[in-house]
Design a protein around this motif. Structure first.
Motif, PDB file in Angstrom:
ATOM      1  N   THR A 220     -11.036  22.511   6.223  1.00 48.65           N
ATOM      2  CA  THR A 220     -12.064  23.186   6.855  1.00 48.65           C
ATOM      3  C   THR A 220     -11.813  23.568   8.188  1.00 48.65           C
ATOM      4  OG1 THR A 220     -13.512  22.285   5.299  1.00 48.65           O
ATOM      5  CG2 THR A 220     -14.431  23.175   7.432  1.00 48.65           C
ATOM      6  N   PRO A 221     -11.170  22.735   9.214  1.00 47.71           N
ATOM      7  CA  PRO A 221     -11.012  23.186  10.677  1.00 47.71           C
ATOM      8  C   PRO A 221      -9.956  24.093  10.706  1.00 47.71           C
ATOM      9  CG  PRO A 221     -10.562  20.605  10.306  1.00 47.71           C
ATOM     10  CD  PRO A 221     -11.252  21.268   9.112  1.00 47.71           C
ATOM     11  N   LEU A 222      -8.943  23.857   9.955  1.00 49.31           N
ATOM     12  CA  LEU A 222      -7.814  24.846   9.989  1.00 49.31           C
ATOM     13  C   LEU A 222      -8.070  26.137   9.566  1.00 49.31           C
ATOM     14  CD1 LEU A 222      -4.766  25.200  10.297  1.00 49.31           C
ATOM     15  CD2 LEU A 222      -4.320  24.774   7.826  1.00 49.31           C
ATOM     16  N   VAL A 223      -8.870  26.299   8.439  1.00 47.72           N
ATOM     17  CA  VAL A 223      -9.401  27.767   7.957  1.00 47.72           C
ATOM     18  C   VAL A 223     -10.261  28.373   9.144  1.00 47.72           C
ATOM     19  CG1 VAL A 223     -10.955  28.852   6.342  1.00 47.72           C
ATOM     20  CG2 VAL A 223      -9.480  27.161   5.673  1.00 47.72           C
ATOM     21  N   ALA A 224     -11.337  27.394   9.890  1.00 51.42           N
ATOM     22  CA  ALA A 224     -12.023  27.979  10.909  1.00 51.42           C
ATOM     23  C   ALA A 224     -11.041  28.447  12.010  1.00 51.42           C
ATOM     24  CB  ALA A 224     -12.901  26.892  11.518  1.00 51.42           C
ATOM     25  N   PHE A 225     -10.090  27.853  12.289  1.00 47.45           N
ATOM     26  CA  PHE A 225      -9.196  28.386  13.336  1.00 47.45           C
ATOM     27  C   PHE A 225      -8.349  29.662  13.032  1.00 47.45           C
ATOM     28  CE2 PHE A 225      -4.824  28.539  15.303  1.00 47.45           C
ATOM     29  CZ  PHE A 225      -5.137  28.828  16.529  1.00 47.45           C
ATOM     30  N   ALA A 226      -8.034  29.634  11.823  1.00 49.04           N
ATOM     31  CA  ALA A 226      -7.397  30.820  11.206  1.00 49.04           C
ATOM     32  C   ALA A 226      -8.240  31.920  11.172  1.00 49.04           C
ATOM     33  CB  ALA A 226      -6.553  30.626  10.021  1.00 49.04           C
ATOM     34  N   ARG A 227      -9.429  31.827  10.848  1.00 50.10           N
ATOM     35  CA  ARG A 227     -10.359  32.949  10.868  1.00 50.10           C
ATOM     36  C   ARG A 227     -10.637  33.403  12.503  1.00 50.10           C
ATOM     37  NH1 ARG A 227     -14.483  31.035   6.102  1.00 50.10           N
ATOM     38  NH2 ARG A 227     -13.327  32.085   4.381  1.00 50.10           N
ATOM     39  N   GLN A 228     -10.613  32.469  13.407  1.00 49.64           N
ATOM     40  CA  GLN A 228     -10.850  33.021  14.702  1.00 49.64           C
ATOM     41  C   GLN A 228      -9.486  33.697  15.326  1.00 49.64           C
ATOM     42  OE1 GLN A 228      -9.635  30.708  17.184  1.00 49.64           O
ATOM     43  NE2 GLN A 228      -9.870  32.432  18.633  1.00 49.64           N
ATOM     44  N   TRP A 229      -8.302  33.036  15.008  1.00 50.41           N
ATOM     45  CA  TRP A 229      -7.085  33.312  15.505  1.00 50.41           C
ATOM     46  C   TRP A 229      -6.702  34.497  14.918  1.00 50.41           C
ATOM     47  CZ3 TRP A 229      -1.614  32.136  15.143  1.00 50.41           C
ATOM     48  CH2 TRP A 229      -0.982  32.425  16.257  1.00 50.41           C
TER      49      TRP A 229
ATOM     50  N   PRO B  55      -1.397  27.098   2.618  1.00 48.14           N
ATOM     51  CA  PRO B  55      -1.717  28.261   2.412  1.00 48.14           C
ATOM     52  C   PRO B  55      -3.240  28.589   1.953  1.00 48.14           C
ATOM     53  CG  PRO B  55      -0.781  26.730   0.872  1.00 48.14           C
ATOM     54  CD  PRO B  55      -0.347  26.330   2.144  1.00 48.14           C
ATOM     55  N   ILE B  56      -4.027  27.646   2.065  1.00 46.39           N
ATOM     56  CA  ILE B  56      -5.525  27.901   1.709  1.00 46.39           C
ATOM     57  C   ILE B  56      -6.234  28.620   2.819  1.00 46.39           C
ATOM     58  CG2 ILE B  56      -7.860  26.397   1.732  1.00 46.39           C
ATOM     59  CD1 ILE B  56      -6.181  24.373   0.183  1.00 46.39           C
ATOM     60  N   ALA B  57      -5.572  28.408   4.038  1.00 45.46           N
ATOM     61  CA  ALA B  57      -5.951  28.951   5.293  1.00 45.46           C
ATOM     62  C   ALA B  57      -5.373  30.585   5.280  1.00 45.46           C
ATOM     63  CB  ALA B  57      -5.374  28.288   6.458  1.00 45.46           C
ATOM     64  N   ALA B  58      -4.398  30.735   4.769  1.00 44.73           N
ATOM     65  CA  ALA B  58      -3.493  32.017   4.669  1.00 44.73           C
ATOM     66  C   ALA B  58      -4.514  32.744   3.831  1.00 44.73           C
ATOM     67  CB  ALA B  58      -2.169  31.952   4.192  1.00 44.73           C
ATOM     68  N   LYS B  59      -4.678  32.282   2.384  1.00 46.58           N
ATOM     69  CA  LYS B  59      -5.317  33.193   1.514  1.00 46.58           C
ATOM     70  C   LYS B  59      -6.989  33.637   2.043  1.00 46.58           C
ATOM     71  CE  LYS B  59      -5.295  32.350  -2.619  1.00 46.58           C
ATOM     72  NZ  LYS B  59      -4.618  33.589  -3.233  1.00 46.58           N
ATOM     73  N   ALA B  60      -7.555  32.585   2.994  1.00 56.24           N
ATOM     74  CA  ALA B  60      -8.871  32.789   3.451  1.00 56.24           C
ATOM     75  C   ALA B  60      -8.810  33.628   4.473  1.00 56.24           C
ATOM     76  CB  ALA B  60      -9.447  31.575   4.280  1.00 56.24           C
ATOM     77  N   THR B  61      -7.819  34.200   5.121  1.00 58.18           N
ATOM     78  CA  THR B  61      -7.639  35.210   5.986  1.00 58.18           C
ATOM     79  C   THR B  61      -6.572  36.291   5.754  1.00 58.18           C
ATOM     80  OG1 THR B  61      -5.802  33.975   7.109  1.00 58.18           O
ATOM     81  CG2 THR B  61      -8.025  33.596   7.769  1.00 58.18           C
ATOM     82  N   GLY B  62      -5.992  36.340   4.504  1.00 59.19           N
ATOM     83  CA  GLY B  62      -5.274  37.574   4.483  1.00 59.19           C
ATOM     84  C   GLY B  62      -3.995  37.508   4.827  1.00 59.19           C
ATOM     85  N   ALA B  63      -3.355  36.520   5.563  1.00 61.66           N
ATOM     86  CA  ALA B  63      -2.244  36.379   5.932  1.00 61.66           C
ATOM     87  C   ALA B  63      -1.006  36.019   4.898  1.00 61.66           C
ATOM     88  CB  ALA B  63      -2.175  35.046   7.096  1.00 61.66           C
ATOM     89  N   ALA B  64       0.078  36.471   5.369  1.00 63.78           N
ATOM     90  CA  ALA B  64       1.340  36.348   4.559  1.00 63.78           C
ATOM     91  C   ALA B  64       1.449  34.653   4.950  1.00 63.78           C
ATOM     92  CB  ALA B  64       2.364  37.214   5.011  1.00 63.78           C
ATOM     93  N   HIS B  65       2.187  34.043   3.901  1.00 64.76           N
ATOM     94  CA  HIS B  65       2.606  32.690   4.045  1.00 64.76           C
ATOM     95  C   HIS B  65       3.861  32.310   3.350  1.00 64.76           C
ATOM     96  CE1 HIS B  65       1.280  31.363   0.018  1.00 64.76           C
ATOM     97  NE2 HIS B  65       0.555  32.140   0.020  1.00 64.76           N
ATOM     98  N   ALA B  66       4.447  31.150   3.905  1.00 63.40           N
ATOM     99  CA  ALA B  66       5.632  30.775   3.415  1.00 63.40           C
ATOM    100  C   ALA B  66       6.016  29.238   3.629  1.00 63.40           C
ATOM    101  CB  ALA B  66       6.818  31.818   3.786  1.00 63.40           C
ATOM    102  N   ARG B  67       6.636  28.590   2.768  1.00 67.90           N
ATOM    103  CA  ARG B  67       6.975  27.403   3.081  1.00 67.90           C
ATOM    104  C   ARG B  67       8.320  27.395   3.957  1.00 67.90           C
ATOM    105  NH1 ARG B  67       8.506  24.430  -2.440  1.00 67.90           N
ATOM    106  NH2 ARG B  67       9.639  26.350  -2.486  1.00 67.90           N
ATOM    107  N   ILE B  68       8.402  26.320   4.784  1.00 69.09           N
ATOM    108  CA  ILE B  68       9.654  26.235   5.419  1.00 69.09           C
ATOM    109  C   ILE B  68      10.189  24.692   5.041  1.00 69.09           C
ATOM    110  CG2 ILE B  68       8.288  25.355   7.596  1.00 69.09           C
ATOM    111  CD1 ILE B  68      10.502  26.455   9.437  1.00 69.09           C
ATOM    112  N   SER B  69      11.464  24.677   4.717  1.00 66.72           N
ATOM    113  CA  SER B  69      11.760  23.557   3.916  1.00 66.72           C
ATOM    114  C   SER B  69      12.563  22.572   5.026  1.00 66.72           C
ATOM    115  CB  SER B  69      13.157  23.690   3.357  1.00 66.72           C
ATOM    116  OG  SER B  69      14.299  24.012   4.061  1.00 66.72           O
TER     117      SER B  69
ATOM    118  N   PHE C 192     -13.644  29.075   0.194  1.00 63.44           N
ATOM    119  CA  PHE C 192     -13.452  30.247   1.365  1.00 63.44           C
ATOM    120  C   PHE C 192     -13.268  31.644   0.652  1.00 63.44           C
ATOM    121  CE2 PHE C 192     -11.672  25.879   2.506  1.00 63.44           C
ATOM    122  CZ  PHE C 192     -12.693  25.758   3.367  1.00 63.44           C
ATOM    123  N   GLY C 193     -13.674  31.801  -0.166  1.00 64.95           N
ATOM    124  CA  GLY C 193     -13.557  33.066  -0.727  1.00 64.95           C
ATOM    125  C   GLY C 193     -12.566  33.687  -1.666  1.00 64.95           C
ATOM    126  N   SER C 194     -11.614  32.977  -2.125  1.00 65.77           N
ATOM    127  CA  SER C 194     -10.486  33.174  -2.808  1.00 65.77           C
ATOM    128  C   SER C 194     -10.283  32.460  -3.927  1.00 65.77           C
ATOM    129  CB  SER C 194      -9.130  33.418  -1.917  1.00 65.77           C
ATOM    130  OG  SER C 194      -8.645  31.938  -1.416  1.00 65.77           O
TER     131      SER C 194
END
Length: 427
Positions: free
Chosen positions: A116-125, A140-154, A194-196
């Motif tokens: 929840t706080p990560l999504v809130a920050f992502a929506r703000q930033w 990825p939950i925060a990315a989908k909530a804001t429409g950002a591209a997202h990827a794993r880093i190994s 968060f709408g997705s």
């Protein structure tokens, strides 16, 4: 771009993100690193801007697990990810129950405090790209909530993607009414808040930034991997006086990683026996040993220099061989310096990485449980005497140097984000 890195608060997972984060900042992009509060000082010490989110999960404290009770759990992969190495476990019952266990006792505990706080920050930033550690699904939950591209880093072999591949293969052969999917159901429920909704890239990323060289890696069918050369970063370091002089005889490094002492009850081999066996050789041994373990070892052989820490990029160019645990960071740092390796693996992907390294002719391996002093000494003698291992190590180094550096990759990321924006807009 605005790039948000997301990881749960384990130092060894974060360290592999730092060179790319630096490269992105140097290229003019804005970078933030989100994690639980316990990692804040580690992030800021690396010169990066931290975003503390949620509360510290205290996984070991919550589960009531003491380090000395984790010895059995250290060997290999936890369920259901062990299906990568054990084909007979690729059954519907085992995989389904395994994901139920992993979601309940691992993934929820790490991620729920952050979501929840990560999504809130992502929506703000409003990040353009979210790069997340492979089990930090809050990313990825925060990315989908804001429409950002997202990827794993190994930070190691992609056992998470491969286990998912086996799960989907088995699940799709079940009657539709019985296709329970514990991980997708949990992630989908979180995304709906968060709408997705759920999509498979929440588990394997829209792409995966892969730092393992191709000859060592484990690739999952259907997952897009983009290469990034591993660049070592181990935190603040200083070069000691003794390292400024060249060794007068072959130097061998013995290092068994951070997690063995920080998260578990020490090393899984008898250090005193191994160091004693190496006393018979005309070599200098530099052994990185945690202070609390060093205190239990007593007097060490005269050819052993014991230190709690030394920066590997400064030490490795002076080494003729390295004895290590086959951890991702240590193995890759050693490989970059084309030093033959004797690996003593036990935990997570270490046995599989060690086997791949040996198959390339860049080293030898002994399972940790079999690593007697005599066997370690005999294998080390081979590494030092047979030039084929140095040749194999040089081939691996050249392969890694052929991968894009963080600075080069930072440019590629801009195109990858633009590509996903175009796809999201329907072409």
């Amino acid at each position: 771009m605005r790039v948000l890195f997301v990881t749960y608060p384990e130092k060894i997972m974060f360290l592999g993100m730092v060179p790319l984060a630096w490269a992105l900042r140097n290229a003019g992009h804005e970078v933030r690193v989100a994690s639980q509060p316990g990692l804040t000082d580690v992030i800021t010490t690396a010169g990066l801007t931290a975003v503390p989110v949620g509360r510290d999960h205290g996984l070991y404290r919550v589960l009531g697990i003491q380090p000395e009770k984790l010895a059995a759990a250290r060997a290999g992969f936890p369920r259901p990810y062990d299906v990568v190495d054990v084909p007979k476990k690729r059954t519907w019952t085992y995989l389904n129950k395994g994901y139920e266990f992993a979601v309940t006792w691992w993934h929820k505990m790490e991620n729920v405090p952050m979501i929840t706080p990560l999504v809130a920050f992502a929506r703000q930033w409003r990040p353009d790209l979210v790069l997340w550690e492979p089990t930090t699904f809050a990313g990825p939950i925060a990315a989908k909530a804001t429409g950002a591209a997202h990827a794993r880093i190994s930070w190691g072999l992609d056992v998470f993607g491969m286990a998912r591949h086996h799960f989907l293969d088995v699940m799709n052969r079940q009657p539709p009414a019985k296709r329970a999917d514990p991980l997708a159901n949990w992630l989908g429920g979180q995304a709906e808040r968060f709408g997705s909704g759920f999509s498979e890239d929440m588990i394997t990323g829209q792409f995966t930034v892969e730092q393992i060289p191709p000859s060592l890696r484990l690739e999952t069918p259907g997952v897009r991997y983009v290469d990034l050369r591993y660049v070592p970063y181990g935190g603040p370091a200083a070069v000691p006086d003794w390292l400024r002089e060249p060794p007068d005889r072959p130097r061998v490094l013995l290092t068994l990683g951070l997690s063995a002492v920080e998260r578990f009850d020490g090393y899984t081999v008898d250090l005193a026996e191994i160091l004693g066996s190496l006393a018979e050789l005309d070599i200098e041994v530099v052994a990185t040993i945690a202070d609390r373990v060093r205190d239990r070892l007593g007097a060490l052989p005269g050819n052993v220099r014991a230190v709690p820490f030394v920066p590997l990029p400064a030490l490795l160019p002076t080494c003729s061989a390295v004895i290590n645990h086959a951890g991702f960071g240590t193995l890759c740092t050693t490989a970059l310096h084309s030093v033959p390796q004797l690996t003593l693996p036990v935990h997570f992907d270490e046995p599989r990485l060690a086997g791949a390294l040996t198959g390339l002719g860049a080293g030898l391996t002994i399972p940790s449980c079999d690593a007697t002093g005599e066997l370690v000494r005999d294998h080390l003698v081979r590494l030092l005497a047979e030039p084929e291992f140095g040749e194999g190590a040089a081939r691996l180094r050249d392969e890694m140097l052929g991968m894009p550096s963080p600075n080069e990759f930072a440019e590629e990321l801009v195109d990858l984000v633009a590509e996903h924006r175009t796809a999201a807009a329907g072409g």
